[in-house]
Design an enzyme around this catalytic site. Structure first.
Site, PDB file in Angstrom:
ATOM      1  N   GLU A  50      25.633  -1.288 -18.348  1.00  0.00           N
ATOM      2  CA  GLU A  50      25.497  -2.150 -17.168  1.00  0.00           C
ATOM      3  C   GLU A  50      26.899  -2.605 -16.780  1.00  0.00           C
ATOM      4  O   GLU A  50      27.620  -3.154 -17.613  1.00  0.00           O
ATOM      5  CB  GLU A  50      24.607  -3.354 -17.475  1.00  0.00           C
ATOM      6  CG  GLU A  50      24.393  -4.260 -16.276  1.00  0.00           C
ATOM      7  CD  GLU A  50      23.570  -5.507 -16.601  1.00  0.00           C
ATOM      8  OE1 GLU A  50      23.462  -6.372 -15.728  1.00  0.00           O
ATOM      9  OE2 GLU A  50      23.053  -5.613 -17.742  1.00  0.00           O
ATOM     10  N   ASP A  61      25.068 -15.794 -13.663  1.00  0.00           N
ATOM     11  CA  ASP A  61      25.990 -15.602 -14.774  1.00  0.00           C
ATOM     12  C   ASP A  61      26.545 -16.919 -15.294  1.00  0.00           C
ATOM     13  O   ASP A  61      26.921 -17.797 -14.527  1.00  0.00           O
ATOM     14  CB  ASP A  61      27.142 -14.698 -14.342  1.00  0.00           C
ATOM     15  CG  ASP A  61      26.656 -13.314 -13.981  1.00  0.00           C
ATOM     16  OD1 ASP A  61      26.098 -12.653 -14.867  1.00  0.00           O
ATOM     17  OD2 ASP A  61      26.803 -12.909 -12.825  1.00  0.00           O
TER      18      ASP A  61
END
Length: 268
Positions: A50, A61
């Site tokens: 990824e 995030d």
């Protein structure tokens, strides 16, 4: 041409194996190192990769990955350079690669151009965390036409009916978010993860990979006892940052050693 993600999960299933999917931030510390890390991960047991596309306002995030995005952007990393790097990696590395980024990056470039550029670069999947289910068709059809899977996320709080809808629009695999909130290493994962993964089996025939919070071999082993793969991000990004002062080959070896440990745990 078959998608590499489908081929990989088919091969793993036939062999009775599970996937380890490392997350790398493109351009942290620089794109040449990212390219070498992709190759190293593939050589040390990663089944898929990824690749985070740096963005100034990340969606889900935590601070570790946010800081890596900031470092990459400060170094001048551009989307065009990322795609160019991936094209070069494809000359000698066929590990499936999914890019993960904000829908804003897609819109800014233009949906058609973004997908066309990604396809030329050898991208196999796209993970767009802030793409609403109601707008998924803006990307799903052109991505499918280009042979790229649109990989959807399902959260612990997602009702089963909606999870079924999300999974129906996903390709390659379903990304199950192990914990509510943002990415980051956690000392413990919720014990109900296993039950939730088993429930998802009734929702989709696709492979199920689990991400968010996974950093230790024992966590990878726990997750892959029920899921088809484990995704590890913040712990890898943190190690890259810690070793950035080392010479490049020492850093790449250190990351490779960690990847191998996690990949082994996925198949114990």
């Amino acid at each position: 041409m078959a998608n590499r993600i489908d081929e990989t999960f088919s091969r793993l299933k036939s062999a009775g194996q599970k996937a380890l999917m490392p997350f790398l931030t493109a351009g942290d510390p620089d794109l040449q190192t990212t390219a070498e890390l992709i190759r190293q991960c593939a050589a040390r047991g990663a089944s898929l990769i990824e690749l985070g596309l740096p963005y100034s306002d990340p969606v889900a995030d935590g601070p570790t990955i946010q800081e890596s995005y900031n470092r990459s952007l400060a170094g001048g990393t551009t989307l065009s350079e990322i795609f160019q790097m991936l094209s070069q990696v494809r000359s000698d590395c066929q590990v499936p690669i999914s890019v993960m980024g904000s829908f804003s990056l897609v819109v800014r470039r233009g949906v058609e151009k973004f997908i066309a550029d990604a396809a030329r670069a050898g991208v196999d999947g796209m993970i767009i965390p802030d793409l609403p289910l109601e707008e998924v068709e803006t990307m799903a059809a052109p991505a499918a036409a280009a042979g790229i899977h649109l990989i959807m996320l399902i959260a612990p709080t997602t009702p089963w009916d909606r999870a079924r809808q999300i999974a129906a629009h996903s390709g390659g695999f379903v990304y199950y978010v192990s914990v509510s909130g943002i990415t980051g290493e956690r000392t413990e994962l919720p014990p109900e993860i296993i039950e939730r993964i088993r429930g998802l089996r009734d929702v989709t025939p696709l492979p199920i990979c689990v991400g968010f919070g996974i950093s230790r071999p024992e966590q990878v082993k726990m997750v892959t006892s029920a899921a088809d793969g484990a995704i590890v991000g913040s712990a890898i990004v943190r190690r890259i940052q810690q070793h950035t002062g080392d010479d490049r080959q020492s850093m790449i070896k250190a990351i490779g050693d960690y990847i191998e440990e996690l990949a082994n745990a996925a198949n114990q």
